[in-house]
Structure formats: structure tokens, C-alpha cells
Design a protein around this motif. Structure first.
Motif, PDB file in Angstrom:
ATOM      1  N   VAL A 481      -6.428  19.892   3.624  1.00 25.84           N
ATOM      2  CA  VAL A 481      -5.628  19.013   2.774  1.00 25.84           C
ATOM      3  C   VAL A 481      -6.106  17.582   2.930  1.00 25.84           C
ATOM      4  O   VAL A 481      -6.330  17.112   4.050  1.00 25.84           O
ATOM      5  N   PHE A 482      -6.289  16.888   1.827  1.00 32.07           N
ATOM      6  CA  PHE A 482      -6.618  15.466   1.820  1.00 32.07           C
ATOM      7  C   PHE A 482      -5.371  14.715   1.364  1.00 32.07           C
ATOM      8  O   PHE A 482      -4.915  14.874   0.241  1.00 32.07           O
ATOM      9  N   GLY A 483      -4.823  13.898   2.201  1.00 31.86           N
ATOM     10  CA  GLY A 483      -3.590  13.194   1.867  1.00 31.86           C
ATOM     11  C   GLY A 483      -2.472  13.626   2.800  1.00 31.86           C
ATOM     12  O   GLY A 483      -2.749  14.085   3.918  1.00 31.86           O
ATOM     13  N   PRO A 484      -1.202  13.492   2.361  1.00 30.20           N
ATOM     14  CA  PRO A 484      -0.764  13.065   1.019  1.00 30.20           C
ATOM     15  C   PRO A 484      -0.994  11.580   0.785  1.00 30.20           C
ATOM     16  O   PRO A 484      -1.111  10.796   1.723  1.00 30.20           O
ATOM     17  N   PHE A 485      -1.046  11.209  -0.486  1.00 30.89           N
ATOM     18  CA  PHE A 485      -1.305   9.843  -0.883  1.00 30.89           C
ATOM     19  C   PHE A 485      -0.018   9.189  -1.363  1.00 30.89           C
ATOM     20  O   PHE A 485       0.755   9.787  -2.104  1.00 30.89           O
ATOM     21  N   LYS A 486       0.213   7.971  -0.934  1.00 29.91           N
ATOM     22  CA  LYS A 486       1.398   7.237  -1.383  1.00 29.91           C
ATOM     23  C   LYS A 486       1.252   6.797  -2.824  1.00 29.91           C
ATOM     24  O   LYS A 486       2.203   6.776  -3.591  1.00 29.91           O
ATOM     25  N   ASN A 487       0.033   6.420  -3.190  1.00 31.13           N
ATOM     26  CA  ASN A 487      -0.224   6.004  -4.569  1.00 31.13           C
ATOM     27  C   ASN A 487      -1.700   6.168  -4.870  1.00 31.13           C
ATOM     28  O   ASN A 487      -2.494   6.537  -4.000  1.00 31.13           O
ATOM     29  N   GLY A 488      -2.082   5.906  -6.103  1.00 29.03           N
ATOM     30  CA  GLY A 488      -3.462   6.095  -6.515  1.00 29.03           C
ATOM     31  C   GLY A 488      -4.447   5.192  -5.811  1.00 29.03           C
ATOM     32  O   GLY A 488      -5.627   5.516  -5.693  1.00 29.03           O
ATOM     33  N   ARG A 489      -3.967   4.047  -5.311  1.00 29.71           N
ATOM     34  CA  ARG A 489      -4.894   3.140  -4.645  1.00 29.71           C
ATOM     35  C   ARG A 489      -5.429   3.752  -3.362  1.00 29.71           C
ATOM     36  O   ARG A 489      -6.570   3.514  -2.975  1.00 29.71           O
ATOM     37  N   ASP A 490      -4.601   4.574  -2.697  1.00 30.81           N
ATOM     38  CA  ASP A 490      -5.075   5.264  -1.505  1.00 30.81           C
ATOM     39  C   ASP A 490      -6.298   6.109  -1.837  1.00 30.81           C
ATOM     40  O   ASP A 490      -7.263   6.153  -1.072  1.00 30.81           O
ATOM     41  N   VAL A 491      -6.247   6.792  -2.983  1.00 33.29           N
ATOM     42  CA  VAL A 491      -7.356   7.647  -3.371  1.00 33.29           C
ATOM     43  C   VAL A 491      -8.594   6.813  -3.660  1.00 33.29           C
ATOM     44  O   VAL A 491      -9.709   7.160  -3.256  1.00 33.29           O
ATOM     45  N   LEU A 595      -5.444   7.883 -11.507  1.00 34.40           N
ATOM     46  CA  LEU A 595      -5.280   8.274 -10.107  1.00 34.40           C
ATOM     47  C   LEU A 595      -3.844   8.064  -9.654  1.00 34.40           C
ATOM     48  O   LEU A 595      -3.282   8.868  -8.913  1.00 34.40           O
ATOM     49  N   VAL A 596      -3.239   6.953 -10.088  1.00 32.64           N
ATOM     50  CA  VAL A 596      -1.851   6.672  -9.726  1.00 32.64           C
ATOM     51  C   VAL A 596      -0.945   7.777 -10.249  1.00 32.64           C
ATOM     52  O   VAL A 596      -0.103   8.331  -9.524  1.00 32.64           O
ATOM     53  N   GLU A 597      -1.105   8.111 -11.524  1.00 30.96           N
ATOM     54  CA  GLU A 597      -0.250   9.109 -12.145  1.00 30.96           C
ATOM     55  C   GLU A 597      -0.459  10.496 -11.561  1.00 30.96           C
ATOM     56  O   GLU A 597       0.433  11.335 -11.588  1.00 30.96           O
ATOM     57  N   THR A 598      -1.638  10.744 -11.034  1.00 28.25           N
ATOM     58  CA  THR A 598      -1.964  12.071 -10.544  1.00 28.25           C
ATOM     59  C   THR A 598      -1.611  12.277  -9.078  1.00 28.25           C
ATOM     60  O   THR A 598      -1.060  13.309  -8.709  1.00 28.25           O
ATOM     61  N   PHE A 599      -1.905  11.304  -8.239  1.00 29.73           N
ATOM     62  CA  PHE A 599      -1.845  11.527  -6.800  1.00 29.73           C
ATOM     63  C   PHE A 599      -0.667  10.886  -6.083  1.00 29.73           C
ATOM     64  O   PHE A 599      -0.519  11.087  -4.879  1.00 29.73           O
TER      65      PHE A 599
END
Length: 672
Positions: A481-491, A595-599
Motif C-alpha cells: 500500500v502506498f499512502g494513505p494520502f491526506k490530499n493530492g499534494r502528498d502524491v 490527484l486531489v480528487e482521486t487520492f
């Protein structure tokens, strides 16, 4: 039609006495012979609270000056012995506002009805029951007066069987701790400060105004009446002459914005002349977070009148401005879009409504469901009957059971939020919680996916609704697992390292057929090339990761995804807050917003055989990636003591159109 005036009854046999006649000439002067200031409130038989100076038995009867206060109706069922424990100066403050001066501990007597209620001078209003057989509702007649006058009204019963002209108020209750009191005939009712402000702004100087207001026209303490009137609200707002949407008092440049909105149509004022931040603030007020607004705005026959302070404009006047918010629409836009959809379709399935209003709030969590029934299908209204005697968890279970069994679809399971409490069964969405952008990645595109083809859900609910049995197949197991991400900027910030690690795991699974198929079919299009396609967001992002992995020889920084997001050699990027309004968005900003909307609140995962997917926040290695009949997406399920826990929904790259429907044998999953 004729109106039947609503009467009221007083519990005390004698009328309230003005303060000057109660305690000699000075309301803050102790009676003669009182040994000390007031100490307590004591209750005597007959439902009357008696406030006395000092110990009454130590004073002569003629000097005791006992003051009688009607016992509140909402506590009428409490026995006399329990009342002594409940009523004390502190609890009286909680129920009716400050009764004593904090310093002197003496009665706070006020002749002006503004501010805290003075029990010594007020009689609380008592509702007369409605006659449901006559389809009765109450209407508030707001008497004429100037802005600063005492608010004076009366409540009357009307029947829908005869024509009656009235307005309906749409507003938020606001802070309930800041109470105000309005006069209803010879009695008083407690209202919030926001409602009091609305009444002052809506009151006419020379004529009375008839308005339906939920807090006043429904006896909120009568559960049976609440259940009945909630079912009538669609009819009430649909029959109103005008729906008045009170968003609050003037603030943050709202006067300037509201005054110009009408001028746009009459005087050709350019949109560029608007203060966009003030416009965004106006259309993002707390009013636009209230769940009941969805129905009140949608069912209105005429465009609701949006009111801010002393200015107003029809809601249709705002639509033309939302095209300027390409970097994140304000909350008002979603309500107007829902109104347009309802007026076109006449009814919407309850599952879609629960997704579309996930961002809203309600004082009573059950209203997150009940407030939508007026917009829902007839079959939904017939199955879910408002009943405020049921607890919230039970109502949520009823909704899930109805939607799955009737629609034969598992769509509603995707409404589970990553932030919801663990007290519910794992498969029961907590509809009171909001959902992040990542958790809504599929709400509008759900129909575009068909992971289980055209199959229907095969389900069974236990009698006590503690377990849900589903049929389907296990496709694979999560390996990393990669993440979890708080927002798209993390990605964006972690993209180079994610690609490097993803490459390592893909090489491990290179000999697996599923992995090779997934990699070979990746097309690597730029995100901005598909930004407008309904189901493109998850696919584009996964393709970008996979394509970047295949092209490692060309270096990560030269990839199409790097170009579109603005990634440089250092991994930095130009960042745009998705909620900040912008007139134009360059391609790299659009890609970043993908990315924001997705992750947001989600994670990227890879399975043992090399499938790449986007999963829920709490997905972990060892979890099962399952295809369930009736589900248009995949689901992450965790083994739990011989049964299973539902973790959340998932997107699996290049498998969302039934490609894996018969890849593995069927099995049964018992979710608890």
C-alpha cells in the motif's frame, strides 16, 4: 379560507405580574426581614416553581413575596420528587436562560422581551394539536412593525384543502445557545438569534406577513407531529408563494455583491467588476451546508429568493457566475444543480441523493436521510417513513437494506466514509459523516463502471440486521500500500519515490498474466486530455503511474505526467488550492487537481499478481480485493474471526468493465 386561531393555556391561575408590582418598587431590593439573598428555587405541588427570598419559614407570610412560575411543559411528566433534583438555579439557566444576576444572586427581572427569558414575567407558549385528518399545518402571522420593535406574531391552523397564500422560510437554526424570545399572542417562544434576525429583516412595516417556519410551526417536542409534518414539507415548500432563503446578515462585502447581481441583467454590469472573494464567501455561507436546504430549494415552484441582510436576488441569477469557479465550485452551486436535476427528473433515487448531499450537515443525524425523501422516488418514500423514535443506526440499516434489496445494487456501500465511527457494523455507512474528495471520486461516474457486468446483488440480511451475506469472488490479495494520502499534494510530492517503489513491485509480478495484461494495456495519456470524461479520473492517474514505470529508461522527469503536473527534477510543483476560485486553470493545475480528487483520504495499492488500484484509506496488506455481484466497482474486505469486515470500495486498473467477472470461483462473504 378561514383560519382557526391557535390558542394557548397558562398553567398558573393568575396572570404574570409586572416586575414593579412583584417586589415593591425596586426589583433588586430585598424584602423587609429577609436574612440573606435568594438561595434556591424550590418546587411545590401543583406544578408551580416558587422562588423566595431567603428561608421563607423565617419570614412573615406577608413579607415573603413568593413568586410563582409555570412549570415548563416539556418537564410535565417528571414526578414531583424528581423535580427537586432537577430544578436548581443552574439547571433553570440551562432551560430558560439566566434567572439570577451572577454577582448578587438576585432575580434578573426584565420588562423588555429581548435577551434571556425572565421566568418571573413570561408565560411559555403552548401548542394546540394539529388535526392530521384535515391536513392541517400551522402558519406564523408576523405582525407589522419597524425593525427595532418587539417581534409580535400569532400562530394559526390552516388546511391544505383550501387555498392559502404564504411564504416559506428556508434558513439555518444556528447557535442554539444564543436564545431570543418572540411574542406569540400573550405568550413567548424561544428562538435562535439567527431566526430572530431573519424575522426582523422580513417583517413589513405596514402589513402582516404569513410565513411557514419549521421551528415555530411544528411542535418540536411532539414526536408524532414531527413525523407527520416532515412528510408534508415537500408539499409546503412546493405550495408556498415564495421560498425565502435567509442566508444571514450582511457581511464580507455581501451587500455590494447582492446589489450588483440584479444589475448584471438590467444594466449589463460586467462579471469582472465583482469582488470574486466576496461572491465566493456569500455562496459558501453555513446556510449552504444545511441538509434541509436541498429539498427547500429544489421543490420551490418559483426560483427561491436568496436573502443576505437587506438585499435579495433570485437563485437563478447566481448560475452564470459559477462558470468562473473552475478551481472548485462553492457549496451553493451543488444545491442549484440538484434543483435543476430534480425539476427535470421529478424524482431521484435515494442512493444518488445520499452521495450528492454528503457534504451537508444536520442537527439531528436522522435528517441526513429524512430531509431527502421529498426528492426521492416514490418507492423510497414508501419504504423509509420518518420516525424520530428510531435511533440513527437503525435508520441507516433500513436505508441500506431497502436500497440493496430493491435496486439489486451495492452502490450504497460506497457511501461509507473513512472518518466514520467504528460503532456501526462495518457494512453500514454512517450517513451523518462527510466524505472527502477522494471518497467521492466515483459518485458521479458510478454508472460508467461495470466491474461485475450486468449481475444483480445476491444478498441476505440477518433478522437483527447484524450481518450482511454477499456473493462474489476474491480477485487478489493486496501486497503493498502506498499512502494513505491526506490530499493530492502528498502524491505530487512523493511521485518520484512512489514510481520507483511501484517499479520494484511490478518486476516481482512480471511473470503473472494479470500484471502483464495490466501493463501492456496502459496508454499513458496526459491527465488533461481526459479531464472532462466522466470516468477518466482514476484511470488517467493509474495510467500515468504505469506508463511512467514502463518508461523508466527515459527518466521520470520527462514523462507526460511530469509535464502536465509541473514536476521538476526536485519534485516540486506549482500548487493550487482546489477550493480557491480561479477564472482560468492551466493544464498542469487541472492535472494536479485530478490527484486531489482521486487520492484525498485514499491510497494506491498493488496486489500479489500485479494489479494496480486505488483503495480506501484503511486498506492494508493482506486485505482481499473482491468482485461482488451487483457491484459496479471492487471492494476491499478483511478476514475477521471466520467472517469478514467491509473496508471500502476500490478501483482496479483495467478491470472496471467486467474483465474479471469469471476469473475466479464464486464464494460467500459474511460481513459483520
Amino acid at each position: 379560507m378561514e383560519a382557526t386561531p391557535v390558542g394557548h393555556e397558562t398553567i398558573s391561575n393568575s396572570p404574570c405580574t409586572p416586575p414593579a408590582q412583584v417586589i415593591n418598587l425596586d426589583p433588586f431590593r430585598e424584602p423587609p426581614g429577609a436574612p440573606k439573598p435568594i438561595e434556591k428555587i424550590r418546587q411545590e405541588d401543583g406544578g408551580i416553581l416558587r422562588v423566595s427570598w431567603g428561608e421563607s419559614e423565617r419570614i412573615r407570610r406577608e413579607d415573603s413575596h413568593i413568586l410563582s412560575i409555570p412549570w415548563p411543559e416539556e418537564l410535565s411528566s417528571v414526578t414531583p420528587s424528581k423535580r427537586k433534583k432537577i430544578i436548581n438555579p443552574d439547571s433553570a439557566d440551562d432551560l430558560f436562560g439566566p434567572l439570577f444576576d451572577n454577582k448578587s444572586k438576585r432575580p434578573r427581572l426584565q420588562s423588555v422581551p429581548q435577551g434571556p427569558l425572565n421566568l418571573l414575567n413570561r408565560i411559555l407558549y403552548r401548542y394546540t394539536p394539529l388535526d392530521f385528518s384535515k391536513s392541517q399545518i400551522r402558519l406564523l402571522v408576523l405582525n407589522a412593525g419597524s425593525f427595532d420593535d418587539e417581534i409580535s406574531c400569532r400562530l394559526e391552523h390552516f388546511s391544505f384543502d383550501s387555498e392559502v397564500s404564504f411564504d416559506a422560510l428556508s434558513y439555518t437554526w444556528g447557535d442554539r445557545t444564543s436564545a431570543r424570545y418572540i411574542r406569540i399572542g400573550d405568550s413567548y417562544l424561544k428562538v435562535t438569534s439567527n431566526l430572530e434576525a431573519a424575522l426582523r429583516h422580513l417583517r413589513l412595516k405596514s402589513f402582516s406577513r404569513t410565513i411557514w417556519i419549521d421551528a415555530l410551526c411544528i411542535d418540536q417536542q411532539n414526536i408524532q407531529e414531527r413525523n407527520h409534518q416532515v412528510q408534508e414539507m415537500k408539499r409546503i415548500y412546493g405550495s408556498a408563494r415564495k421560498v425565502l432563503a435567509w442566508t444571514g446578515a450582511a457581511q464580507a462585502g455581501s451587500d455590494n455583491v447582492m446589489s450588483k447581481i440584479g444589475a448584471v441583467f438590467t444594466k449589463n454590469v460586467e462579471i469582472s467588476h465583482f469582488n470574486m472573494l466576496s461572491l465566493y464567501a456569500l455562496t459558501s455561507r453555513s446556510y449552504w451546508s444545511r441538509i434541509w436546504v436541498a429539498q427547500e430549494i429544489a421543490v420551490a415552484n418559483k426560483a427561491p429568493l436568496i436573502i443576505a441582510g437587506t438585499h435579495s436576488a433570485p437563485c437563478s441569477a447566481f448560475n452564470m457566475f459559477f462558470s468562473t469557479f473552475r478551481a472548485g465550485l462553492p457549496p451553493m452551486a451543488s444545491f442549484l444543480a440538484l434543483r435543476d436535476r430534480f425539476r427535470n427528473e421529478k424524482e431521484i433515487d435515494l442512493a444518488s441523493l445520499l452521495f450528492l448531499t454528503a457534504h451537508t450537515q444536520a442537527t439531528d443525524p436522522r435528517d441526513k436521510i429524512y430531509a431527502l425523501l421529498g426528492l426521492a422516488r416514490e418507492v423510497d418514500r414508501g419504504a423509509i417513513i420518518p420516525d424520530y423514535s428510531k435511533n440513527f443506526e437503525h435508520v441507516c440499516k433500513e436505508v441500506v437494506r431497502h436500497l440493496i434489496t430493491h435496486d439489486r445494487s451495492l452502490k450504497i456501500l460506497s457511501r461509507k466514509s473513512s472518518t466514520q465511527s467504528a460503532i456501526f457494523q462495518s457494512w453500514v455507512p454512517d450517513f451523518s459523516t462527510e466524505m472527502s474528495a477522494g471518497e467521492l471520486w466515483q459518485s458521479d461516474q458510478y454508472a460508467q463502471h461495470k466491474a461485475s457486468g450486468t449481475t444483480s446483488a445476491i444478498v441476505h440480511f440477518s433478522d437483527d440486521m447484524s450481518t450482511l451475506r454477499l456473493e462474489g469472488s476474491c480477485i487478489d490479495t493486496i501486497d503493498h500500500v502506498f499512502g494513505p494520502f491526506k490530499n493530492g499534494r502528498d502524491v505530487v510530492d512523493l511521485l518520484p519515490s512512489i514510481i520507483q517503489e511501484l517499479t520494484t513491485h511490478l518486476h516481482k509480478a512480471r511473470t503473472k498474466t494479470a500484471s502483464n495484461q495490466s501493463i501492456r494495456s496502459a496508454h499513458g495519456k496526459k491527465p488533461e486530455e481526459q479531464v472532462d470524461k466522466a470516468a477518466a479520473i482514476p484511470s488517467v492517474v493509474c495510467d500515468a503511474f504505469v506508463q511512467s514505470t514502463l518508461d523508466q529508461a527515459k527518466a521520470v522527469t520527462t514523462q507526460p505526467f511530469q509535464e502536465s503536473t509541473g514536476l521538476g527534477a526536485s519534485g516540486g510543483t506549482e500548487w493550487s488550492d482546489p477550493k480557491e476560485p480561479r477564472a482560468t486553470d492551466p493544464p498542469k493545475v487541472q492535472a494536479t487537481q485530478l490527484l486531489v480528487e482521486t487520492f484525498a483520504s485514499r491510497c494506491l495499492f498493488i496486489t500479489l499478481t500485479g494489479f494496480i488500484g486505488i483503495g480506501p484509506k484503511h486498506a492494508a496488506p493482506g486485505d482481499l480485493v473482491c468482485l461482488l455481484y451487483g457491484g459496479d466497482v471492487f471492494y476491499i474486505i478483511r478476514k475477521y474471526f471466520g467472517q469478514h469486515q467491509f473496508v471500502g470500495d476500490a478501483y482496479v486498473h483495467n478491470a472496471m468493465n467486467g474483465e474479471l467477472l469469471h476469473a475466479n470461483p464464486d464464494q460467500e462473504f459474511i460481513l459483520r
